[in-house]
Design a protein around this motif. Structure first.
Motif, PDB file in Angstrom:
ATOM      1  N   UNK A   1      -1.802   5.245  -3.758  1.00 24.48           N
ATOM      2  CA  UNK A   1      -1.063   4.674  -2.625  1.00 24.48           C
ATOM      3  C   UNK A   1      -0.219   3.497  -3.076  1.00 24.48           C
ATOM      4  N   UNK A   2      -0.777   2.628  -3.914  1.00 25.54           N
ATOM      5  CA  UNK A   2      -0.013   1.486  -4.415  1.00 25.54           C
ATOM      6  C   UNK A   2       1.173   1.942  -5.253  1.00 25.54           C
ATOM      7  N   UNK A   3       0.987   2.987  -6.051  1.00 29.49           N
ATOM      8  CA  UNK A   3       2.106   3.504  -6.841  1.00 29.49           C
ATOM      9  C   UNK A   3       3.197   4.050  -5.922  1.00 29.49           C
ATOM     10  N   UNK A   4       2.786   4.791  -4.903  1.00 29.00           N
ATOM     11  CA  UNK A   4       3.765   5.311  -3.947  1.00 29.00           C
ATOM     12  C   UNK A   4       4.538   4.163  -3.295  1.00 29.00           C
ATOM     13  N   UNK A   5       3.843   3.131  -2.886  1.00 22.87           N
ATOM     14  CA  UNK A   5       4.496   2.002  -2.217  1.00 22.87           C
ATOM     15  C   UNK A   5       5.430   1.254  -3.168  1.00 22.87           C
TER      16      UNK A   5
ATOM     17  N   UNK B   1       2.248  -4.538  -1.735  1.00 20.41           N
ATOM     18  CA  UNK B   1       0.975  -5.055  -1.236  1.00 20.41           C
ATOM     19  C   UNK B   1       1.047  -5.357   0.253  1.00 20.41           C
ATOM     20  N   UNK B   2       2.176  -5.883   0.716  1.00 19.96           N
ATOM     21  CA  UNK B   2       2.345  -6.114   2.154  1.00 19.96           C
ATOM     22  C   UNK B   2       2.245  -4.805   2.913  1.00 19.96           C
ATOM     23  N   UNK B   3       2.808  -3.740   2.359  1.00 19.25           N
ATOM     24  CA  UNK B   3       2.749  -2.429   3.005  1.00 19.25           C
ATOM     25  C   UNK B   3       1.338  -1.861   2.992  1.00 19.25           C
TER      26      UNK B   3
ATOM     27  N   UNK C   1       5.659   1.203   7.457  1.00 18.97           N
ATOM     28  CA  UNK C   1       6.623   1.184   8.548  1.00 18.97           C
ATOM     29  C   UNK C   1       6.936  -0.237   9.000  1.00 18.97           C
ATOM     30  N   UNK C   2       5.905  -1.064   9.095  1.00 23.19           N
ATOM     31  CA  UNK C   2       6.099  -2.461   9.494  1.00 23.19           C
ATOM     32  C   UNK C   2       7.007  -3.182   8.514  1.00 23.19           C
TER      33      UNK C   2
END
Length: 333
Positions: free
Chosen positions: A237-241, A252-254, A260-261
């Motif tokens: 998930x972190x790699x995707x983000x 990290x915020x995501x 979306x936010x």
């Protein structure tokens, strides 16, 4: 209904939590928990819970979501004293101890928010003027506060000594910096059994939909509680983000607030810079990102900006060592 019943009803509400990117409607959460509890909870378990002031419990759990998702960091400080009194209650029983693990990992947020609160100048005496809400600290001020709090003398969480060496290779295998394994300290204190009241579970506090999105099973065995499986999903998930936002602070915020936010704020303020949108993020996220930065700096001596470079250097070093070994063995690549 006894106060203990309310407590378990709220905790049961985690079963109805939605995706990591969605906000939680507290009234729907509690209503769903009540329906579930009537059908599933053992009244002996309810009756055995120690008593606690009902109003205090109700206000605390409703305020957690409200203040964490709210706009102002300083408002989180209002949760501190209640959290301190509630934590021993949750730690006193096996069935609520996972929530205690989650709450224990939140205490640093409450301490720093309280530190911010006490530095605010009170309004002048004898005035009837209505004052605007206290503005959020800038991203740099937040970073300074967390770097000051997380000094190099702070001991590792007990479980980190076991899990960090095991989980770092998982992050490296997903081609992201292994130092990001320390996300687990901020999320859960490296407690594999941690469970938040809104349904985030495990060492990396994955929400159900996020876990399923990255290949974890929730039934009959919830793989979020398995450190290796949870670390793999978290790293993916972190790699995707990071691939999406090209910045570790935004990634990290995501991870915390939902992609979306973050995307909506970047679009609204026409920027790709974390510091520009930081003060507009949910209050928890405003503290989450610099807290992770401080932990990584404390544990690894590295900044977020250095992680990508260090990862690249490590990869080059490993490749060089492999080439050297092949040369010694007389192999051709």
């Amino acid at each position: 209904m006894k106060t203990a019943v309310f407590l378990v009803l709220f905790l049961a509400g985690s079963l109805f939590a939605s995706a990591q990117d969605d906000s939680i409607d507290m009234s729907q959460l509690v209503q769903g928990a009540q329906q579930w509890a009537q059908q599933n909870l053992d009244t002996n378990v309810l009756n055995s819970l120690p008593p606690v002031d009902e109003r205090t419990v109700q206000q605390f759990f409703s305020q957690v979501q409200k203040e964490y998702q709210g706009e102002y960091v300083v408002d989180i400080a209002s949760l501190r004293s209640t959290a301190q009194s509630l934590l021993p209650l949750l730690e006193s029983r096996d069935d609520t101890r996972p929530y205690a693990a989650w709450l224990k990992a939140q205490m640093d947020y409450l301490d720093v928010a309280d530190e911010i609160r006490v530095t605010i100048s009170p309004p002048p005496k004898g005035t009837n003027q209505l004052f605007k809400p206290v503005p959020n600290p800038s991203a740099q001020v937040e970073r300074n506060l967390w770097f000051k709090k997380d000094s190099p003398t702070n001991a590792w969480p007990a479980s980190a000594k076991e899990y960090v060496p095991k989980l770092k290779p998982i992050f490296s295998a997903q081609k992201i910096p292994p130092e990001l394994v320390w996300v687990a300290e901020v999320e859960s204190g490296f407690d594999r059994n941690a469970l938040s009241p809104v349904g985030a579970a495990g060492m990396f506090q994955l929400m159900p939909d996020t876990a399923k999105r990255f290949g974890l099973s929730l039934w009959p065995r919830d793989e979020r509680y398995q450190p290796e499986a949870s670390a793999t999903a978290s790293a993916q998930y972190l790699k995707y983000l990071h691939d999406r936002f090209k910045d570790w602070r935004l990634a990290l915020a995501s991870y915390n607030a939902g992609e979306g936010t973050v995307q909506r704020l970047l679009t609204r303020y026409k920027t790709n810079n974390y510091d520009t949108i930081a003060v507009h993020l949910p209050a928890e996220t405003q503290m989450y990102v610099p807290r992770i930065e401080a932990v990584i700096k404390q544990r690894e001596g590295a900044s977020l900006q250095q992680l990508s470079l260090r990862q690249s250097e490590n990869t080059d070093w490993k490749f060089a060592e492999e080439m050297k070994w092949c040369a010694i063995q007389g192999l051709n690549l």
